[in-house]
Design an enzyme around this catalytic site. Sequence first.
Site, PDB file in Angstrom:
ATOM      1  N   HIS A   1       0.857  -1.204   0.000  1.00  0.00           N
ATOM      2  CA  HIS A   1       0.000   0.000   0.000  1.00  0.00           C
ATOM      3  C   HIS A   1       0.883   1.241   0.000  1.00  0.00           C
ATOM      4  O   HIS A   1       1.220   1.792   1.047  1.00  0.00           O
ATOM      5  CB  HIS A   1      -0.928  -0.007   1.210  1.00  0.00           C
ATOM      6  CG  HIS A   1      -2.070   0.948   1.065  1.00  0.00           C
ATOM      7  ND1 HIS A   1      -3.378   0.592   1.252  1.00  0.00           N
ATOM      8  CD2 HIS A   1      -2.096   2.256   0.710  1.00  0.00           C
ATOM      9  CE1 HIS A   1      -4.171   1.641   1.035  1.00  0.00           C
ATOM     10  NE2 HIS A   1      -3.399   2.671   0.710  1.00  0.00           N
TER      11      HIS A   1
ATOM     12  N   HIS B   1       1.760   5.020  -2.125  1.00  0.00           N
ATOM     13  CA  HIS B   1       1.388   6.051  -3.106  1.00  0.00           C
ATOM     14  C   HIS B   1       2.675   6.602  -3.716  1.00  0.00           C
ATOM     15  O   HIS B   1       3.419   7.315  -3.049  1.00  0.00           O
ATOM     16  CB  HIS B   1       0.582   7.171  -2.447  1.00  0.00           C
ATOM     17  CG  HIS B   1      -0.722   6.689  -1.876  1.00  0.00           C
ATOM     18  ND1 HIS B   1      -1.892   6.647  -2.603  1.00  0.00           N
ATOM     19  CD2 HIS B   1      -1.034   6.180  -0.659  1.00  0.00           C
ATOM     20  CE1 HIS B   1      -2.873   6.163  -1.854  1.00  0.00           C
ATOM     21  NE2 HIS B   1      -2.380   5.869  -0.664  1.00  0.00           N
TER      22      HIS B   1
ATOM     23  N   ASN C   1      -4.473   6.178  -7.340  1.00  0.00           N
ATOM     24  CA  ASN C   1      -5.005   7.555  -7.276  1.00  0.00           C
ATOM     25  C   ASN C   1      -3.961   8.587  -7.702  1.00  0.00           C
ATOM     26  O   ASN C   1      -3.656   9.529  -6.995  1.00  0.00           O
ATOM     27  CB  ASN C   1      -5.557   7.880  -5.888  1.00  0.00           C
ATOM     28  CG  ASN C   1      -4.520   7.759  -4.799  1.00  0.00           C
ATOM     29  OD1 ASN C   1      -3.509   7.072  -4.959  1.00  0.00           O
ATOM     30  ND2 ASN C   1      -4.762   8.410  -3.681  1.00  0.00           N
TER      31      ASN C   1
ATOM     32  N   ASP D   1      -8.852   3.445  -3.834  1.00  0.00           N
ATOM     33  CA  ASP D   1      -8.251   3.989  -2.603  1.00  0.00           C
ATOM     34  C   ASP D   1      -8.116   5.507  -2.632  1.00  0.00           C
ATOM     35  O   ASP D   1      -7.856   6.116  -3.660  1.00  0.00           O
ATOM     36  CB  ASP D   1      -6.880   3.372  -2.344  1.00  0.00           C
ATOM     37  CG  ASP D   1      -6.297   3.822  -1.010  1.00  0.00           C
ATOM     38  OD1 ASP D   1      -6.973   3.606   0.013  1.00  0.00           O
ATOM     39  OD2 ASP D   1      -5.210   4.413  -1.000  1.00  0.00           O
TER      40      ASP D   1
ATOM     41  N   HIS E   1     -10.711   1.071   0.752  1.00  0.00           N
ATOM     42  CA  HIS E   1     -10.513   2.166   1.705  1.00  0.00           C
ATOM     43  C   HIS E   1     -11.853   2.322   2.409  1.00  0.00           C
ATOM     44  O   HIS E   1     -12.781   2.923   1.884  1.00  0.00           O
ATOM     45  CB  HIS E   1     -10.123   3.423   0.914  1.00  0.00           C
ATOM     46  CG  HIS E   1     -10.108   4.692   1.700  1.00  0.00           C
ATOM     47  ND1 HIS E   1      -8.973   5.418   1.906  1.00  0.00           N
ATOM     48  CD2 HIS E   1     -11.096   5.392   2.325  1.00  0.00           C
ATOM     49  CE1 HIS E   1      -9.259   6.506   2.619  1.00  0.00           C
ATOM     50  NE2 HIS E   1     -10.542   6.506   2.874  1.00  0.00           N
TER      51      HIS E   1
ATOM     52  N   HIS F   1      -5.479  -0.334   5.368  1.00  0.00           N
ATOM     53  CA  HIS F   1      -5.134   0.538   6.508  1.00  0.00           C
ATOM     54  C   HIS F   1      -6.205   0.577   7.602  1.00  0.00           C
ATOM     55  O   HIS F   1      -6.759   1.612   7.922  1.00  0.00           O
ATOM     56  CB  HIS F   1      -4.782   1.951   6.047  1.00  0.00           C
ATOM     57  CG  HIS F   1      -5.697   2.554   5.006  1.00  0.00           C
ATOM     58  ND1 HIS F   1      -7.056   2.646   5.148  1.00  0.00           N
ATOM     59  CD2 HIS F   1      -5.411   3.104   3.796  1.00  0.00           C
ATOM     60  CE1 HIS F   1      -7.573   3.247   4.088  1.00  0.00           C
ATOM     61  NE2 HIS F   1      -6.593   3.519   3.247  1.00  0.00           N
TER      62      HIS F   1
ATOM     63  N   ASN G   1      -5.583   9.661   6.958  1.00  0.00           N
ATOM     64  CA  ASN G   1      -6.923   9.080   6.850  1.00  0.00           C
ATOM     65  C   ASN G   1      -6.785   7.606   6.490  1.00  0.00           C
ATOM     66  O   ASN G   1      -6.223   7.299   5.448  1.00  0.00           O
ATOM     67  CB  ASN G   1      -7.727   9.817   5.778  1.00  0.00           C
ATOM     68  CG  ASN G   1      -9.171   9.374   5.766  1.00  0.00           C
ATOM     69  OD1 ASN G   1      -9.649   8.793   6.736  1.00  0.00           O
ATOM     70  ND2 ASN G   1      -9.860   9.617   4.676  1.00  0.00           N
TER      71      ASN G   1
ATOM     72  N   ASP H   1       0.941   2.516   3.850  1.00  0.00           N
ATOM     73  CA  ASP H   1       0.133   3.627   3.329  1.00  0.00           C
ATOM     74  C   ASP H   1       1.021   4.860   3.108  1.00  0.00           C
ATOM     75  O   ASP H   1       0.645   5.985   3.431  1.00  0.00           O
ATOM     76  CB  ASP H   1      -1.039   3.951   4.256  1.00  0.00           C
ATOM     77  CG  ASP H   1      -2.085   4.845   3.580  1.00  0.00           C
ATOM     78  OD1 ASP H   1      -1.976   5.074   2.355  1.00  0.00           O
ATOM     79  OD2 ASP H   1      -2.995   5.307   4.281  1.00  0.00           O
TER      80      ASP H   1
ATOM     81  N   HIS I   1       3.614  13.991   0.880  1.00  0.00           N
ATOM     82  CA  HIS I   1       3.081  15.318   0.563  1.00  0.00           C
ATOM     83  C   HIS I   1       4.198  16.332   0.728  1.00  0.00           C
ATOM     84  O   HIS I   1       5.020  16.220   1.638  1.00  0.00           O
ATOM     85  CB  HIS I   1       1.919  15.696   1.497  1.00  0.00           C
ATOM     86  CG  HIS I   1       0.688  14.892   1.267  1.00  0.00           C
ATOM     87  ND1 HIS I   1      -0.060  14.996   0.112  1.00  0.00           N
ATOM     88  CD2 HIS I   1       0.074  13.957   2.031  1.00  0.00           C
ATOM     89  CE1 HIS I   1      -1.090  14.164   0.187  1.00  0.00           C
ATOM     90  NE2 HIS I   1      -1.024  13.511   1.331  1.00  0.00           N
TER      91      HIS I   1
END
Lengths: 181, 445, 312
Positions: free
Chosen positions: B66, B68, B100, B158, B185, B238, B287, B314, B318
């Site tokens: 998981h 990103h 995503n 997700d 999710h 998650h 989240n 997860d 950012h």
Amino acid sequence: MPIVMDADRVGRSLTRIAHEILERNRGADNLALIGIRARGVPLAERLAANLKTAGGQDVPTGSLDITLYRDDLMKHQVGPQPILRCTDIPFSIDGRTILLVDDVLYTGRTIRAALDALIDFGRPNAIQLVVLVDRGHRELPIRADYVGRNVPTSRQQSVQVRLLEIDGRDEVEVDEVEGAS
Amino acid sequence: MAHATDAYVLKGGRVVDPRAGRDGHFDIRIENGLVAAIGKDLPLDDARVVEVPAGFVSTPGLIDMHVHLREPGQEHKETIATGTWSAVVGGFTGVACMPNTDPVNDSASVTQFILKRAAEAGFARVYPIGAVSLGSMGDQMTEMGDLRAAGCVAFTDDGKPVATALLMRRALEYAGMFDVPIIEHCEDPSLKGDGVAHEGAVAAMLGLRGIPGVAESIMAERDISLAEVTGGRIHVAHMSARQTMRAVRDGKSRGVRVTCEVAPHHFTLTDEALKDGAGYNTNLKMNPPLREEADRLAMIEGLRDGSVDIISTDHAPHHADEKALEFDRAPFGIVGLETCVPLCLDRLVHAGVISLSRLVELLSSNPASLLKIPGGTIAVGAPADLTVLAPDAPVTVRTAALVSKSKNSPFDAWQLRGATAATIVGGRVLYANPAVADAARFVAT
Amino acid sequence: MTAATKLRSRHLLGIAELDPDEIELILDTAVAMKEIGTRTIKKVPALRGRTVVNLFFEASTRTRLSFELAEKRLSADTMGITVAGSSVTKGETLADTARTLEAMSPDLIVIRHAASGSPHLLSTICKAGIVNAGDGTHEHPTQALLDALTMRERKGRLAGLKVAIVGDLLHSRVLRSNVLLLTKMGAEVRACGPATLIPLGLKALGVHVTTSIDEAVKDADVVMMLRVQHERMHGLFLPSLREYFSLFGLTPARLEHAASNVIVMHPGPMNRGVEIDSAVADGPWSVILDQVANGVAVRMAVLYLLAGEELT
């Protein structure tokens, strides 16, 4: 450390000052006493009692906190603001002769602040200064009109005024600051 | 893709490989990127010998299912190259990346782009996860057959839940044809509302809008029920709430094909951390949110008793500017790839919650099995994807030193015991941890 | 406990960070400040040459005016920045706004913002002291302090007072600050509101939580009504204004069960006929105008106490 004034001498000084005030102002008409917090306030109250005894008249009495007028307010590197107390002047000072009362006259900066504060309250006829002790070392052109005792000191010394109402006894002590406490 | 290398033997170290039933001291011979042999006192021939330092443990390559990676579309946060390098530094030889991105991975061309970029980078292996619905908008199902053929290993929307019960039902049925799981999710949008933190005493006092635990469990219960009737495979991503743990346990006990994962922050932190320092640290905003102690303990219990199948991070990078906002406005998510191994070793293995062998299941064997991807065990003839752990090495987390493009981690200055010593992908030692004594031995000189 | 002579932090982010002796210090200082408002010349030079920025991201006439008056009475130089619209207007971030302000070397920044924790964010960026003038649904510390000053004036004490707080408990920063302050000072707090507007965890703070206004008001020395915002009055929190008033509105009849000398408070602005009957708002119980006067004094006290420390 030397006691430069004991209770008896404090009492006699205040009696003498009351008479000087009445003599100089030709009586107690139109007088008002304003004590500077903290120890100027009980001194002012005692003078009011002495004036009543000597002249038979009630003299209105107030108290003044000059904290907000100090010129060293922002100079503390880290540390407390002086604690603010209430100012209580329950009469108009306009047209009166104000007797400003403090315990010790030193640099004159406290009196400068007190004069600024008083002017914000109105326009007195005159302001006269009463102090229990004048220890010298003026930094501003200010002098007292009535002095309990002149005590020559060095700048390294401190002058402690103790009053019954606040400290439990009347005395004035001169301390050597170096190594004293 | 294995690169030919000189033959070498990892000699004498402890090997933990639960799927192979192996926990002991073995030699591993690696040749041409593949595991050539594994056993006691292997003949050395002409192979280079790497004496594995005492206390180190070789495991099947860790897999984070998981992650990103943000590319395509949000390369200012992370790229496939920086993200897979972060994975390698964290001890992961493989990652599954969430769809995503911008555009969403809802077509074979995006999947192919991701795999191309991953191959160019040459760090951790990348297993794309496709979207359930076009644009993850919840309306029309993606071409799962096409995506599967292009390399997708699972499907998810997700970032948000699969929008409707009907879509989830159809997705479970359709993906069932390829026997791949739907990763969910879990979040009821109406209960989540515009919440930003766990609904509880801490959020109440900090004046933060709450997201209740049941927002997660209600959606999990919907999905588990649908998996039950369709026979599909549902994977709860998650997981954070104790109510969800209960729902998953119930499902498993009924024989539903449900699995679940927990992220390290959900078994190491609670919402109390939001009060630390000046408070409102946006690197604690994710989240699902950090929940309360009872939830954290439920995650620990699930890890202990086997109800939790997988640990995944997860990893959600950012940019610092995006996080330097009011708590309400900052985006959800934290990076996790480089802090996962120390957190797991310190807070789970050394804390006595689980054995090292169980940790390898959670971080390697189980994600490999779930996604039906290579790895998860050290098998002769298979690519030599190995992680070498130094379970006793002291670690001080320095977020500024993370190799991920983003540094949004709440674990700065944490002192932990247990590190990744080296990461080997396709036989190549891609990373030897300079902070771990003797790890340099793994690098060919 | 020895009396505080200074505040331990150079910011006022919330009541949560204050100890009881610091609360006493602020209230005592405010009493002295109040006298200044009775003078002909309502101004002292205490903060002469100091710069205070009022940074308001949320419309707030009364709090902003109260701070401005407090600053002017202390002779501070003030700048007001009111950012129209809500916090979610795009454009410059709060962090960038803060850095821009920082370049002007303000001594204190007073901030009102719709996002909880915004003053905390500012305090990590700016060298200036930060005063929270209300952040989201988190805290409104100067409101709680002025409420406490009003209660202390009227009741002579805070410890042991029975205080009922009624209204939208979930979204109210006034509630949070008041609960924190009153429980720290030993008052007994009853919080009352509709079940949809009660935050989790309120009980854990030592507050009696009820949905019955009669239970909350019974024997209360103080009844504090919270504003119910119109946007909450429909949809999923509450069915209607009418029903809210019938269940939670403060009327003279309901006050009959309070202590005989009960006072009624409201942080303003009031919704007459929604949370409070006009007969109560304008009645003998109301100390709402005292609250406004005390607001200036409390804010003077806070500014004075925070400005005292030289920045290093």
